[in-house]
Design a protein around this motif. Structure first.
Motif, PDB file in Angstrom:
ATOM      1  N   TRP A  41      15.506  20.687  12.309  1.00 60.83           N
ATOM      2  CA  TRP A  41      16.482  21.600  12.957  1.00 60.83           C
ATOM      3  C   TRP A  41      17.772  21.722  12.332  1.00 60.83           C
ATOM      4  CZ3 TRP A  41      21.010  19.782  15.672  1.00 60.83           C
ATOM      5  CH2 TRP A  41      21.577  20.576  16.424  1.00 60.83           C
TER       6      TRP A  41
ATOM      7  N   ARG B  93      23.143  27.450   9.496  1.00 63.70           N
ATOM      8  CA  ARG B  93      21.857  28.052   8.596  1.00 63.70           C
ATOM      9  C   ARG B  93      22.310  28.755   7.624  1.00 63.70           C
ATOM     10  NH1 ARG B  93      18.465  28.884  14.362  1.00 63.70           N
ATOM     11  NH2 ARG B  93      18.403  26.696  14.889  1.00 63.70           N
TER      12      ARG B  93
ATOM     13  N   ALA C 131      18.490  22.328   5.471  1.00 60.19           N
ATOM     14  CA  ALA C 131      17.180  22.050   5.469  1.00 60.19           C
ATOM     15  C   ALA C 131      16.774  21.476   4.026  1.00 60.19           C
ATOM     16  CB  ALA C 131      16.432  23.032   5.852  1.00 60.19           C
TER      17      ALA C 131
ATOM     18  N   THR D 113       4.832  25.031  11.139  1.00 54.02           N
ATOM     19  CA  THR D 113       6.034  25.962  11.651  1.00 54.02           C
ATOM     20  C   THR D 113       5.218  27.107  12.133  1.00 54.02           C
ATOM     21  OG1 THR D 113       8.083  26.911  11.554  1.00 54.02           O
ATOM     22  CG2 THR D 113       6.436  27.098   9.586  1.00 54.02           C
TER      23      THR D 113
ATOM     24  N   ASN E 204       7.886  29.762  12.778  1.00 57.41           N
ATOM     25  CA  ASN E 204       8.687  30.481  12.392  1.00 57.41           C
ATOM     26  C   ASN E 204       8.734  31.100  11.120  1.00 57.41           C
ATOM     27  OD1 ASN E 204      11.902  30.722  11.349  1.00 57.41           O
ATOM     28  ND2 ASN E 204      12.063  31.010  13.594  1.00 57.41           N
TER      29      ASN E 204
ATOM     30  N   ALA F 254      11.511  29.813   8.500  1.00 55.07           N
ATOM     31  CA  ALA F 254      11.278  28.259   8.303  1.00 55.07           C
ATOM     32  C   ALA F 254      10.298  28.178   7.127  1.00 55.07           C
ATOM     33  CB  ALA F 254      11.097  27.432   9.440  1.00 55.07           C
TER      34      ALA F 254
ATOM     35  N   VAL G 234      11.666  28.860   3.923  1.00 56.60           N
ATOM     36  CA  VAL G 234      12.419  27.569   3.406  1.00 56.60           C
ATOM     37  C   VAL G 234      11.461  26.484   3.073  1.00 56.60           C
ATOM     38  CG1 VAL G 234      13.869  25.723   4.260  1.00 56.60           C
ATOM     39  CG2 VAL G 234      14.461  27.838   5.212  1.00 56.60           C
ATOM     40  N   TYR G 235      10.407  26.252   3.783  1.00 54.64           N
ATOM     41  CA  TYR G 235       9.412  25.377   3.039  1.00 54.64           C
ATOM     42  C   TYR G 235       8.748  25.807   1.906  1.00 54.64           C
ATOM     43  CZ  TYR G 235      10.185  23.519   8.052  1.00 54.64           C
ATOM     44  OH  TYR G 235      10.592  23.421   9.262  1.00 54.64           O
TER      45      TYR G 235
END
Length: 145
Positions: A69, A75, A80, A103, A105, A108, A111-112
């Motif tokens: 989170w 953000r 992250a 996830t 989302n 997200a 991002v990953y």
């Protein structure tokens, strides 16, 4: 002797502890001890308030990121990614060879993937209208850590 089946939305802490202990004992006999150790990465502001964090654990040579989170105001600042780097570094020091996360989302997920995670599975409509994506990342070249 008859067994009774109980469905509850309020299981007791002792009941949950018993289930966990029994499953752990079974798994220890089946594949060996998990060596499960909690792993947390926290970002605090000047007042000491948590503004971002990761919670998960390492077990059987893997890092599992359960929660990640970042406060909305922070953000887009690559926090992250920095937290994932820190968690992965700690996991490698603990002997882990891989990491996984999930996830639903889409932001997200990006991002990953930027951090080197690759999808290995998905559940459609989990939750309804979304796809829950499961991702993993190789942390070392050796399966032994």
């Amino acid at each position: 002797m008859t067994n009774s089946l109980e469905v509850t939305q309020t299981p007791g802490a002792d009941d949950l502890a018993h289930l966990g202990a029994q499953l752990s004992a079974f798994n220890d006999g089946d594949v060996g001890p998990a060596g499960r150790v909690a792993l947390c990465v926290l970002v605090r502001d000047e007042a000491g308030v948590i503004v971002a964090g990761i919670s998960g654990y390492t077990a059987w040579g893997w890092l599992y990121i359960q929660w990640l989170w970042v406060d909305e105001a922070l953000r887009g600042q690559k926090i992250a990614g920095r937290m994932l780097d820190a968690a992965e570094t700690e996991a490698v020091q603990r002997g882990c060879h891989g990491s996984y996360i999930d996830t639903f989302n889409h932001l997200a997920l990006k991002v990953y993937q930027r951090q080197g995670y690759h999808p290995f599975g998905a559940l459609e409509n989990f939750p309804l209208g979304r796809t829950r994506t499961f991702l993993s990342k190789k942390l070392t070249d050796s399966a032994a850590g």
